[in-house]
Design a protein around this motif. Structure first.
Motif, PDB file in Angstrom:
ATOM      1  N   ARG A   1       0.859  -1.196   0.000  1.00 20.87           N
ATOM      2  CA  ARG A   1       0.000   0.000   0.000  1.00 20.87           C
ATOM      3  C   ARG A   1       0.885   1.233   0.000  1.00 20.87           C
ATOM      4  O   ARG A   1       1.861   1.300   0.730  1.00 20.87           O
ATOM      5  CB  ARG A   1      -0.924  -0.018   1.229  1.00 20.87           C
ATOM      6  N   TRP A   2       0.504   2.194  -0.820  1.00 18.04           N
ATOM      7  CA  TRP A   2       1.264   3.436  -0.884  1.00 18.04           C
ATOM      8  C   TRP A   2       0.326   4.556  -1.322  1.00 18.04           C
ATOM      9  O   TRP A   2      -0.805   4.318  -1.749  1.00 18.04           O
ATOM     10  CB  TRP A   2       2.447   3.304  -1.856  1.00 18.04           C
ATOM     11  N   HIS A   3       0.784   5.780  -1.166  1.00 14.14           N
ATOM     12  CA  HIS A   3      -0.057   6.937  -1.487  1.00 14.14           C
ATOM     13  C   HIS A   3       0.605   7.750  -2.593  1.00 14.14           C
ATOM     14  O   HIS A   3       1.781   8.113  -2.499  1.00 14.14           O
ATOM     15  CB  HIS A   3      -0.246   7.835  -0.256  1.00 14.14           C
ATOM     16  N   ASP A   4      -0.158   8.002  -3.627  1.00 14.66           N
ATOM     17  CA  ASP A   4       0.306   8.846  -4.724  1.00 14.66           C
ATOM     18  C   ASP A   4      -0.257  10.252  -4.533  1.00 14.66           C
ATOM     19  O   ASP A   4      -1.458  10.408  -4.245  1.00 14.66           O
ATOM     20  CB  ASP A   4      -0.153   8.273  -6.055  1.00 14.66           C
ATOM     21  N   ARG A   5       0.564  11.259  -4.696  1.00 14.94           N
ATOM     22  CA  ARG A   5       0.131  12.631  -4.442  1.00 14.94           C
ATOM     23  C   ARG A   5      -0.987  13.072  -5.371  1.00 14.94           C
ATOM     24  O   ARG A   5      -1.757  13.970  -5.016  1.00 14.94           O
ATOM     25  CB  ARG A   5       1.325  13.579  -4.566  1.00 14.94           C
ATOM     26  N   ARG A   6      -1.098  12.468  -6.522  1.00 12.32           N
ATOM     27  CA  ARG A   6      -2.172  12.816  -7.464  1.00 12.32           C
ATOM     28  C   ARG A   6      -3.264  11.750  -7.503  1.00 12.32           C
ATOM     29  O   ARG A   6      -4.453  12.076  -7.509  1.00 12.32           O
ATOM     30  CB  ARG A   6      -1.597  13.016  -8.868  1.00 12.32           C
ATOM     31  N   LEU A   7      -2.893  10.488  -7.526  1.00 11.03           N
ATOM     32  CA  LEU A   7      -3.851   9.399  -7.699  1.00 11.03           C
ATOM     33  C   LEU A   7      -4.476   8.931  -6.389  1.00 11.03           C
ATOM     34  O   LEU A   7      -5.471   8.217  -6.410  1.00 11.03           O
ATOM     35  CB  LEU A   7      -3.165   8.213  -8.390  1.00 11.03           C
ATOM     36  N   GLY A   8      -3.883   9.330  -5.253  1.00  4.94           N
ATOM     37  CA  GLY A   8      -4.438   8.949  -3.964  1.00  4.94           C
ATOM     38  C   GLY A   8      -3.973   7.584  -3.506  1.00  4.94           C
ATOM     39  O   GLY A   8      -2.940   7.072  -3.952  1.00  4.94           O
ATOM     40  N   PRO A   9      -4.720   6.923  -2.601  1.00  3.79           N
ATOM     41  CA  PRO A   9      -4.309   5.623  -2.052  1.00  3.79           C
ATOM     42  C   PRO A   9      -4.226   4.559  -3.147  1.00  3.79           C
ATOM     43  O   PRO A   9      -5.122   4.445  -3.986  1.00  3.79           O
ATOM     44  CB  PRO A   9      -5.413   5.294  -1.040  1.00  3.79           C
ATOM     45  N   GLN A  10      -3.146   3.781  -3.108  1.00  2.87           N
ATOM     46  CA  GLN A  10      -2.921   2.723  -4.083  1.00  2.87           C
ATOM     47  C   GLN A  10      -2.547   1.436  -3.355  1.00  2.87           C
ATOM     48  O   GLN A  10      -1.975   1.481  -2.254  1.00  2.87           O
ATOM     49  CB  GLN A  10      -1.771   3.101  -5.028  1.00  2.87           C
ATOM     50  N   GLN A  11      -2.822   0.305  -3.969  1.00  3.24           N
ATOM     51  CA  GLN A  11      -2.361  -0.948  -3.413  1.00  3.24           C
ATOM     52  C   GLN A  11      -2.243  -1.992  -4.504  1.00  3.24           C
ATOM     53  O   GLN A  11      -2.920  -1.915  -5.536  1.00  3.24           O
ATOM     54  CB  GLN A  11      -3.276  -1.457  -2.296  1.00  3.24           C
TER      55      GLN A  11
END
Length: 301
Positions: free
Chosen positions: A158-168
């Motif tokens: 899980r990680w957070h993209d500054r534009r795309l938001g939460p990702q996993q």
């Protein structure tokens, strides 16, 4: 002198000149570094020498210079980094986090077909783990990262993209044990980029959205090597009339830098920056206005 709190980079592959899409990525990474008053580097990702085009590196650097996107240090080249990749791979193998694989692509397809998995074109070819427990008499070809734990549990990243938001991403299920060194010799992009980002002290990665799917794999590698993960921002893609992203592979034309301000304006529009009334006299004046717009859009949230 302590390292700056922010280090960003633009990492083109010298397989051709910059096109409209790569100018967007270059501008975004440069703007983010300047808006944070940080350091901006250029890395030439030429690890796959056979794909590189003679003269492309020089052309890319000239295009960046014409656009006013000047790096703070001379470029790093992956072809000069083999020893560092050797060290990283040896660490992973010795720790049991990577292993030799004797499978060809045909072997992988056959194993997937036997398991009832149909590989769709352009979809990820999920490695079925054939060589995890040994080569089974095969000669070693590639080296792969083990993406599941000792109990075969999946690693959901899980990680957070500054534009795309939460990702996993469940890397073991969606990608499988991915290649670190290829059968034909070169190191894979995933290992090279992780080792190089750490060596250059990269704290923020700003790149095209087409590379977002690589992020979970790179975070797994960072964890395995004990490296810090940068902050990520993936930018919008420039698409052609067919709806597919512009790329060198589909014949995207070189960015025209004879009118650098116009080229920068078009890239800024893709990034959603409102820079109306910005000076048109020189690239630097326009870039100064873009930095302010970027700071408001991405640094003051």
């Amino acid at each position: 002198m302590p390292a700056p709190a922010y280090t960003g980079r633009f990492a083109p592959s010298p397989t051709g000149a910059l096109h409209a899409g790569s100018v967007v990525a270059a501008l975004a990474s440069w703007l983010d570094a300047r808006a944070h008053r940080g350091r901006w580097l250029v890395r030439i990702e030429d690890v796959d020498v056979r794909r590189c085009t003679p003269g492309a590196e020089a052309q890319i650097l000239l295009q960046l210079q014409a656009l006013g996107l000047v790096a703070d240090e001379p470029p790093m080249r992956q072809t000069e980094r083999t020893e560092a990749y050797d060290v990283a791979l040896a660490r992973l193998v010795q720790a049991g986090q990577a292993y030799p694989c004797g499978c060809s692509r045909r072997d992988v397809d056959a194993a997937l077909a036997a398991a009832g998995v149909v590989h769709a074109r352009e979809a990820e070819r999920v490695y079925p783990g054939t060589c995890r427990m040994g080569l089974g008499g095969r000669a070693p070809r590639a080296v792969r990262l083990l993406t599941c734990g000792p109990d075969a549990s999946a690693q959901v990243v899980r990680w957070h993209d500054r534009r795309l938001g939460p990702q996993q991403q469940d890397v073991a299920r969606e990608v499988g044990d991915f290649v670190l060194r290829r059968a034909d010799g070169p190191y894979a992009y995933q290992l090279a980029v992780v080792v190089d980002d750490a060596a250059q002290g990269v704290t923020h990665v700003v790149r095209g959205e087409d590379l977002a799917d690589n992020t979970a794999r790179q975070i797994l590698l960072q964890r395995a090597l004990g490296l810090a993960a940068p902050t990520y921002l993936h930018t919008p893609l420039v698409r052609g009339a067919d709806g597919f992203k512009l790329s060198k592979q589909n014949g995207a034309s070189a960015a025209d830098t004879r009118d650098p301000v116009r080229t920068l304006e078009l890239a800024a529009q893709v990034l959603g920056l409102e820079v109306q009334g910005a000076p048109r006299g020189s690239p630097q004046a326009f870039l100064d206005a873009c930095v302010q717009a970027w700071r408001q859009a991405w640094c003051e949230r």
